[in-house]
Design a protein around this motif. Structure first.
Motif, PDB file in Angstrom:
ATOM      1  N   TYR A  15      73.206  11.223  73.556  1.00 49.58           N
ATOM      2  CA  TYR A  15      73.458  11.120  72.121  1.00 49.58           C
ATOM      3  C   TYR A  15      72.438  11.957  71.338  1.00 49.58           C
ATOM      4  O   TYR A  15      71.462  12.441  71.887  1.00 49.58           O
ATOM      5  N   THR A 187      83.448  14.622  66.626  1.00 47.81           N
ATOM      6  CA  THR A 187      82.727  13.973  65.532  1.00 47.81           C
ATOM      7  C   THR A 187      82.913  14.757  64.247  1.00 47.81           C
ATOM      8  O   THR A 187      83.139  14.179  63.166  1.00 47.81           O
ATOM      9  N   TYR A 190      86.323  14.109  62.940  1.00 48.35           N
ATOM     10  CA  TYR A 190      86.394  12.787  62.309  1.00 48.35           C
ATOM     11  C   TYR A 190      85.853  12.835  60.884  1.00 48.35           C
ATOM     12  O   TYR A 190      86.389  12.185  59.983  1.00 48.35           O
ATOM     13  N   ARG A 191      84.810  13.640  60.682  1.00 49.72           N
ATOM     14  CA  ARG A 191      84.209  13.762  59.351  1.00 49.72           C
ATOM     15  C   ARG A 191      84.918  14.810  58.486  1.00 49.72           C
ATOM     16  O   ARG A 191      84.549  15.031  57.342  1.00 49.72           O
ATOM     17  N   CYS A 202      76.662  14.104  63.982  1.00 53.40           N
ATOM     18  CA  CYS A 202      76.634  13.133  65.076  1.00 53.40           C
ATOM     19  C   CYS A 202      75.306  12.376  65.142  1.00 53.40           C
ATOM     20  O   CYS A 202      75.212  11.347  65.813  1.00 53.40           O
ATOM     21  N   TYR A 205      75.558   8.785  64.276  1.00 57.94           N
ATOM     22  CA  TYR A 205      76.243   7.876  65.204  1.00 57.94           C
ATOM     23  C   TYR A 205      75.438   7.817  66.513  1.00 57.94           C
ATOM     24  O   TYR A 205      75.813   8.444  67.504  1.00 57.94           O
ATOM     25  N   GLY A 208      77.476   7.044  69.417  1.00 54.61           N
ATOM     26  CA  GLY A 208      78.790   7.663  69.410  1.00 54.61           C
ATOM     27  C   GLY A 208      79.774   6.899  68.532  1.00 54.61           C
ATOM     28  O   GLY A 208      79.436   5.902  67.890  1.00 54.61           O
ATOM     29  N   LEU A 209      80.999   7.389  68.491  1.00 54.74           N
ATOM     30  CA  LEU A 209      82.081   6.797  67.702  1.00 54.74           C
ATOM     31  C   LEU A 209      83.111   6.189  68.637  1.00 54.74           C
ATOM     32  O   LEU A 209      83.697   6.896  69.467  1.00 54.74           O
ATOM     33  N   ASN A 223      81.519  11.636  71.198  1.00 54.07           N
ATOM     34  CA  ASN A 223      80.116  12.019  71.059  1.00 54.07           C
ATOM     35  C   ASN A 223      80.029  13.530  70.941  1.00 54.07           C
ATOM     36  O   ASN A 223      79.727  14.232  71.904  1.00 54.07           O
TER      37      ASN A 223
END
Length: 301
Positions: A15, A187, A190-191, A202, A205, A208-209, A223
């Motif tokens: 991560y 990620t 997603y954003r 990232c 997070y 992760g998501l 991730n």
């Protein structure tokens, strides 16, 4: 006690964490029972909270604490700048390297250096093991989707072949499973920002998501460009079998919370301390299917 003297290892951090969080985490890991620690960025080259020199400095600190340190490279190379960094890692002159891409295998073998291969290197049969061993591989981490029966059969072939006397086998035994890598950053998607201008989102997070099905079941962890399992793979109760098969090292993957307790539980089992049998295994959010030849998301009693 285990029939085979297995050792605990700490895999690379998957991560993206702030620099001070990384330093604090490894300061804590220096006090645990893990004997080998893998350091470095394996997912995305844009994650530069720690630069190469800083990873090397951290490696020296952990080595001074009695840990064996291995430097890990990226699993997916997409640019010349990434290859340049990989060359520097492979040429570090102090620490062994974990190759997570065949480019690293080539760079290391050209220099006659021994190395480890990570779980992203596809090793499924004796022929590949022998080829990589001839090129300098002395430790391999089994791909996470393989199971006990496959590993047992393969290590029996290794023993019968006799041409790889220094080969060590490592098994990913705890953590979200690294399943796949892609050129697209999930990620950033997603954003709703482009990958080339991801704003390093990232880092927001640290675990992760989690991606869920329409029924609400956790399926994967996003991730960056990496896809992980949503549930934690846990082979805590399989250490005796691993020793019987011939596994040398057991990998625990970094996570933000509770890792000291996880390492203690594994160490207790490795050393036959009865306390490990008293504490029940918490199964919620855990899986072990791949080890038994079942779908990875399953939990097998």
């Amino acid at each position: 006690m285990m029939q085979n003297r297995m050792q605990l290892t700490l895999g690379p951090l998957l991560y993206f964490w702030p620099k001070q969080d990384v330093y604090n985490f490894y300061a804590g890991m220096a006090e645990t029972a893990v004997e080998t620690i893998y350091l470095g960025e394996t997912v995305c080259s844009k994650r530069r909270q720690l630069k190469t020199d800083e990873w090397l400095g951290l490696a020296r600190e952990l080595q001074s604490c009695g840990k064996q340190v291995v430097l890990s490279g990226l699993a997916l190379l997409e640019a010349e700048s990434e290859l340049k960094t990989l060359r520097r890692i492979c040429n570090n002159g102090e620490f062994q390297v974990e190759a997570n891409d065949m480019a690293a295998v080539q760079l290391l073998s050209q220099q006659g250096l021994t190395f480890t291969t990570g779980p992203s290197i596809n090793i499924y049969n004796l022929q590949v093991l022998k080829r990589l061993y001839r090129n300098g591989m002395r430790r391999w981490v089994m791909p996470v989707e393989l199971g006990a029966e496959t590993l047992s059969a393969l290590l029996q072939q290794v023993a019968q072949d006799g041409s790889m006397p220094e080969l060590e086998t490592e098994v990913f035994a705890y953590g979200c499973l690294p399943l796949a890598y892609a050129a697209r950053c999930f990620t950033a998607r997603y954003r709703n920002v482009p990958k080339d201008n991801c704003e390093f989102c990232c880092i927001e997070y640290p675990d992760g998501l989690v991606m869920r099905s329409q029924e609400g079941k956790a399926l994967f962890t996003m991730n960056g460009i990496q896809t992980l399992s949503a549930e934690h793979y846990n082979l805590e109760h399989e250490l005796t079998r691993m020793a019987e098969i011939g596994v040398d090292k057991v990998r625990i993957s970094p996570q933000r919370e509770g890792l000291v307790e996880v390492i203690k539980r594994f160490d207790d089992r490795l050393n036959g301390r009865s306390g490990a049998e008293v504490i029940p295994l918490v199964r919620q959010g855990q899986c072990n299917g791949y080890w038994y030849g079942e779908p990875g998301i399953q939990w097998v009693e």
